[in-house]
Design a protein around this motif. Structure first.
Motif, PDB file in Angstrom:
ATOM      1  N   ILE A  46       8.553  23.437 -27.388  1.00  0.00           N
ATOM      2  CA  ILE A  46       9.138  22.102 -27.481  1.00  0.00           C
ATOM      3  C   ILE A  46       8.094  21.031 -27.200  1.00  0.00           C
ATOM      4  O   ILE A  46       8.021  20.009 -27.899  1.00  0.00           O
ATOM      5  N   ALA A  47       7.257  21.249 -26.185  1.00  0.00           N
ATOM      6  CA  ALA A  47       6.267  20.239 -25.785  1.00  0.00           C
ATOM      7  C   ALA A  47       5.067  20.202 -26.707  1.00  0.00           C
ATOM      8  O   ALA A  47       4.405  19.166 -26.834  1.00  0.00           O
ATOM      9  N   GLY A  48       4.754  21.332 -27.342  1.00  0.00           N
ATOM     10  CA  GLY A  48       3.532  21.425 -28.118  1.00  0.00           C
ATOM     11  C   GLY A  48       2.398  21.963 -27.259  1.00  0.00           C
ATOM     12  O   GLY A  48       2.534  22.097 -26.045  1.00  0.00           O
ATOM     13  N   PRO A  49       1.258  22.278 -27.861  1.00  0.00           N
ATOM     14  CA  PRO A  49       0.149  22.894 -27.110  1.00  0.00           C
ATOM     15  C   PRO A  49      -0.535  21.913 -26.166  1.00  0.00           C
ATOM     16  O   PRO A  49      -1.068  20.885 -26.588  1.00  0.00           O
ATOM     17  N   HIS A  50      -0.508  22.232 -24.884  1.00  0.00           N
ATOM     18  CA  HIS A  50      -1.201  21.451 -23.860  1.00  0.00           C
ATOM     19  C   HIS A  50      -1.805  22.440 -22.865  1.00  0.00           C
ATOM     20  O   HIS A  50      -1.257  22.681 -21.789  1.00  0.00           O
ATOM     21  N   PRO A  51      -2.940  23.040 -23.201  1.00  0.00           N
ATOM     22  CA  PRO A  51      -3.531  24.083 -22.353  1.00  0.00           C
ATOM     23  C   PRO A  51      -3.813  23.577 -20.936  1.00  0.00           C
ATOM     24  O   PRO A  51      -4.278  22.456 -20.734  1.00  0.00           O
ATOM     25  N   ILE A  53      -1.738  22.851 -18.618  1.00  0.00           N
ATOM     26  CA  ILE A  53      -0.787  21.832 -18.154  1.00  0.00           C
ATOM     27  C   ILE A  53       0.543  22.503 -17.813  1.00  0.00           C
ATOM     28  O   ILE A  53       0.936  23.497 -18.428  1.00  0.00           O
ATOM     29  N   ARG A  54       1.257  21.948 -16.823  1.00  0.00           N
ATOM     30  CA  ARG A  54       2.596  22.437 -16.504  1.00  0.00           C
ATOM     31  C   ARG A  54       3.452  22.494 -17.767  1.00  0.00           C
ATOM     32  O   ARG A  54       3.375  21.607 -18.619  1.00  0.00           O
ATOM     33  N   LYS A  55       4.301  23.500 -17.848  1.00  0.00           N
ATOM     34  CA  LYS A  55       5.151  23.651 -19.026  1.00  0.00           C
ATOM     35  C   LYS A  55       6.413  22.789 -18.924  1.00  0.00           C
ATOM     36  O   LYS A  55       7.141  22.636 -19.904  1.00  0.00           O
ATOM     37  N   ASN A  56       6.669  22.236 -17.751  1.00  0.00           N
ATOM     38  CA  ASN A  56       7.724  21.238 -17.575  1.00  0.00           C
ATOM     39  C   ASN A  56       7.298  20.323 -16.435  1.00  0.00           C
ATOM     40  O   ASN A  56       6.533  20.722 -15.559  1.00  0.00           O
ATOM     41  N   HIS A  57       7.775  19.101 -16.458  1.00  0.00           N
ATOM     42  CA  HIS A  57       7.381  18.089 -15.464  1.00  0.00           C
ATOM     43  C   HIS A  57       5.862  17.957 -15.401  1.00  0.00           C
ATOM     44  O   HIS A  57       5.255  17.930 -14.331  1.00  0.00           O
ATOM     45  N   ALA A  58       5.256  17.867 -16.585  1.00  0.00           N
ATOM     46  CA  ALA A  58       3.798  17.843 -16.676  1.00  0.00           C
ATOM     47  C   ALA A  58       3.195  16.555 -16.131  1.00  0.00           C
ATOM     48  O   ALA A  58       2.121  16.570 -15.522  1.00  0.00           O
ATOM     49  N   LYS A  59       3.835  15.439 -16.364  1.00  0.00           N
ATOM     50  CA  LYS A  59       3.300  14.147 -15.931  1.00  0.00           C
ATOM     51  C   LYS A  59       3.816  13.836 -14.536  1.00  0.00           C
ATOM     52  O   LYS A  59       5.022  13.670 -14.324  1.00  0.00           O
ATOM     53  N   GLY A  60       2.894  13.755 -13.565  1.00  0.00           N
ATOM     54  CA  GLY A  60       3.330  13.534 -12.192  1.00  0.00           C
ATOM     55  C   GLY A  60       2.322  12.755 -11.387  1.00  0.00           C
ATOM     56  O   GLY A  60       1.175  12.547 -11.799  1.00  0.00           O
ATOM     57  N   ILE A  61       2.766  12.306 -10.217  1.00  0.00           N
ATOM     58  CA  ILE A  61       1.911  11.601  -9.280  1.00  0.00           C
ATOM     59  C   ILE A  61       2.162  12.166  -7.890  1.00  0.00           C
ATOM     60  O   ILE A  61       3.317  12.422  -7.516  1.00  0.00           O
ATOM     61  N   VAL A  62       1.102  12.397  -7.123  1.00  0.00           N
ATOM     62  CA  VAL A  62       1.186  13.048  -5.819  1.00  0.00           C
ATOM     63  C   VAL A  62       0.931  12.024  -4.718  1.00  0.00           C
ATOM     64  O   VAL A  62      -0.067  11.294  -4.760  1.00  0.00           O
ATOM     65  N   THR A  96      10.275  14.718 -16.844  1.00  0.00           N
ATOM     66  CA  THR A  96      10.620  15.973 -17.507  1.00  0.00           C
ATOM     67  C   THR A  96       9.757  16.151 -18.766  1.00  0.00           C
ATOM     68  O   THR A  96       9.202  15.188 -19.286  1.00  0.00           O
ATOM     69  N   THR A  97       9.678  17.362 -19.238  1.00  0.00           N
ATOM     70  CA  THR A  97       8.963  17.884 -20.403  1.00  0.00           C
ATOM     71  C   THR A  97       7.552  18.293 -20.048  1.00  0.00           C
ATOM     72  O   THR A  97       6.997  17.882 -19.023  1.00  0.00           O
ATOM     73  N   GLY A  98       6.970  19.096 -20.924  1.00  0.00           N
ATOM     74  CA  GLY A  98       5.598  19.536 -20.759  1.00  0.00           C
ATOM     75  C   GLY A  98       4.600  18.647 -21.467  1.00  0.00           C
ATOM     76  O   GLY A  98       3.457  19.053 -21.704  1.00  0.00           O
ATOM     77  N   ILE A  99       5.005  17.427 -21.811  1.00  0.00           N
ATOM     78  CA  ILE A  99       4.120  16.471 -22.482  1.00  0.00           C
ATOM     79  C   ILE A  99       3.449  15.621 -21.412  1.00  0.00           C
ATOM     80  O   ILE A  99       4.111  14.826 -20.742  1.00  0.00           O
ATOM     81  N   PRO A 100       2.137  15.745 -21.226  1.00  0.00           N
ATOM     82  CA  PRO A 100       1.484  15.094 -20.082  1.00  0.00           C
ATOM     83  C   PRO A 100       1.367  13.584 -20.182  1.00  0.00           C
ATOM     84  O   PRO A 100       1.108  12.916 -19.179  1.00  0.00           O
ATOM     85  N   ASP A 101       1.560  13.008 -21.381  1.00  0.00           N
ATOM     86  CA  ASP A 101       1.457  11.563 -21.526  1.00  0.00           C
ATOM     87  C   ASP A 101       2.767  10.942 -22.012  1.00  0.00           C
ATOM     88  O   ASP A 101       2.777   9.844 -22.579  1.00  0.00           O
ATOM     89  N   ILE A 102       3.890  11.608 -21.779  1.00  0.00           N
ATOM     90  CA  ILE A 102       5.170  11.077 -22.214  1.00  0.00           C
ATOM     91  C   ILE A 102       5.444   9.733 -21.542  1.00  0.00           C
ATOM     92  O   ILE A 102       5.113   9.524 -20.369  1.00  0.00           O
ATOM     93  N   ALA A 103       6.003   8.802 -22.294  1.00  0.00           N
ATOM     94  CA  ALA A 103       6.291   7.474 -21.750  1.00  0.00           C
ATOM     95  C   ALA A 103       7.372   7.562 -20.674  1.00  0.00           C
ATOM     96  O   ALA A 103       8.357   8.288 -20.824  1.00  0.00           O
ATOM     97  N   ASP A 104       7.186   6.793 -19.602  1.00  0.00           N
ATOM     98  CA  ASP A 104       8.117   6.836 -18.486  1.00  0.00           C
ATOM     99  C   ASP A 104       9.517   6.353 -18.872  1.00  0.00           C
ATOM    100  O   ASP A 104      10.504   6.727 -18.241  1.00  0.00           O
ATOM    101  N   ASN A 105       9.609   5.504 -19.898  1.00  0.00           N
ATOM    102  CA  ASN A 105      10.909   4.983 -20.327  1.00  0.00           C
ATOM    103  C   ASN A 105      11.493   5.758 -21.502  1.00  0.00           C
ATOM    104  O   ASN A 105      12.558   5.406 -22.021  1.00  0.00           O
ATOM    105  N   ASN A 106      10.828   6.812 -21.916  1.00  0.00           N
ATOM    106  CA  ASN A 106      11.328   7.663 -23.003  1.00  0.00           C
ATOM    107  C   ASN A 106      12.543   8.449 -22.505  1.00  0.00           C
ATOM    108  O   ASN A 106      12.479   9.096 -21.460  1.00  0.00           O
ATOM    109  N   PRO A 107      13.669   8.422 -23.228  1.00  0.00           N
ATOM    110  CA  PRO A 107      14.840   9.180 -22.782  1.00  0.00           C
ATOM    111  C   PRO A 107      14.547  10.659 -22.544  1.00  0.00           C
ATOM    112  O   PRO A 107      15.183  11.292 -21.693  1.00  0.00           O
ATOM    113  N   SER A 108      13.573  11.214 -23.260  1.00  0.00           N
ATOM    114  CA  SER A 108      13.239  12.626 -23.083  1.00  0.00           C
ATOM    115  C   SER A 108      12.514  12.897 -21.772  1.00  0.00           C
ATOM    116  O   SER A 108      12.338  14.055 -21.391  1.00  0.00           O
ATOM    117  N   SER A 109      12.080  11.842 -21.065  1.00  0.00           N
ATOM    118  CA  SER A 109      11.391  12.026 -19.787  1.00  0.00           C
ATOM    119  C   SER A 109      12.363  12.108 -18.614  1.00  0.00           C
ATOM    120  O   SER A 109      11.948  12.176 -17.461  1.00  0.00           O
TER     121      SER A 109
END
Length: 337
Positions: A46-51, A53-62, A96-109
């Motif tokens: 679903i996310a596409g190839p992102h070697p 990288i987390r397979k879900n919740h890829a975009k995060g801040i610690v 959410t998702t394994g897309i590391p640059d997904i927009a924060d306001n994207n419904p899929s996030s």
């Protein structure tokens, strides 16, 4: 815990969790992969190839801070972090998702995620992993795989009715989850989070209660309007939180919603009534963005079953499957897959 020792411990955990994943039920007759491995495969599709990288919740801040327990916490459990004066914590907020640059306001996030690590004595830890909605779409790993497969095969060229339409029609809990409003928070600091899985808590007197975590912003919930959401930048949450922490601490109240005798303990699709008792376990205070957050996140697997005395897992099938799926994703991440 140093990053190197953390990786060693996580790899050891991978080995033990593999025993569970290898015995997991198969989803169909066309594969010999365990369901938990198929879950990771489908999330990757679903996310596409992102070697690497987390397979879900890829975009995060610690971020980091501390946890101070409330006086009521010890009435629920004798877990060490609920009896200690203060415990250091590391917290990761995510999309959410394994897309590391997904927009924060994207419904899929949505839903957003929070993972909390309590750093205990002698280089040990315990984790809480929660999301920004109070329910899960399905009650079993097999149905979760069915949902993900339906999403993966419902592209623009899919025949009507699309697989996702058929799945939601036959799984009312998943339909309710999809239709549940998921407004965009002003900040991660204004977003409440919920534990959808129940845990068993035992206090020093041997009294047992079941409960689900709630992580609620001390200063209240706050969301964008639809217009503000549409206009927000793709990284608005990840840019806002560091600015906020430069001004003041961010605080969350950690609560526990107590199950009544007839409440479902093993079904995360069922939301318990708001009338259930909520015991305040303490306050999480966050003050610093972790400069090594990306490295920490890459080399760390948050595990909802990394538990300590006084807290045990329920028999929730989703809860029991989560660490195995996380372990597979973690193993691929550290090997660059």
């Amino acid at each position: 815990m140093t990053l190197s020792s953390n990786v060693i411990k996580q790899c050891a955990l991978l080995s033990s969790l593999a025993l569970f994943s290898l015995s997991s039920a198969m989803a169909d007759d066309h594969t010999n992969k365990p369901v938990v491995e198929q879950l990771v495969d489908t999330l990757s599709t679903i996310a596409g190839p992102h070697p690497g990288i987390r397979k879900n919740h890829a975009k995060g801040i610690v971020v980091s801070g501390e946890f101070i327990p409330s006086p009521d916490a010890a009435t629920v459990t004798n877990a060490v972090h609920f009896e200690s004066p203060a415990t250091p914590v590391t917290v990761r907020f995510s999309n959410t998702t394994g897309i590391p640059d997904i927009a924060d306001n994207n419904p899929s996030s949505f839903p957003k995620g929070i993972a909390i690590r309590f750093h205990l004595q002698e280089d040990t830890y315990t984790d809480i992993v929660s999301i920004s909605v109070s329910r899960f779409p399905v009650a079993t790993p097999e149905d979760f795989l069915g949902l993900l497969n339906a999403v993966a095969t419902s592209g623009p060229d899919a025949a009507t009715p699309k697989p996702i339409t058929q799945f939601l029609a036959s799984h009312p809990a998943a339909k309710t989850f999809v239709e549940t409003p998921k407004p965009a928070p002003v900040s991660f600091a204004t977003q409440p989070f919920y534990g959808v899985n129940a845990f068993k808590f035992t206090n020093k007197d041997g009294e047992v209660r079941y409960g689900r975590y709630q992580i609620i912003p001390v200063n209240g919930q706050e969301y964008l309007t639809d217009e503000q959401r549409a206009a927000a930048g793709k990284d608005y949450l990840f840019e806002e939180l560091p600015r906020r922490l430069q001004q003041s601490q961010v605080e969350f109240a950690l609560g526990l919603q107590i199950a009544d005798k007839d409440d479902a303990l093993n079904d995360p699709t069922v939301v318990w009534p708001e009338t259930r008792q909520i015991i305040k376990l303490g306050t999480i205070s966050l003050d610093t963005v972790d400069d090594n957050g990306k490295q920490f996140a890459k080399q760390t697997m948050f595990n909802p079953l990394a538990l300590t005395d006084g807290i045990e897992a329920s028999d929730d099938p989703i809860l029991l499957a989560r660490p195995s799926a996380y372990a597979i994703s973690f193993g691929r991440r550290i090997s660059g897959q």
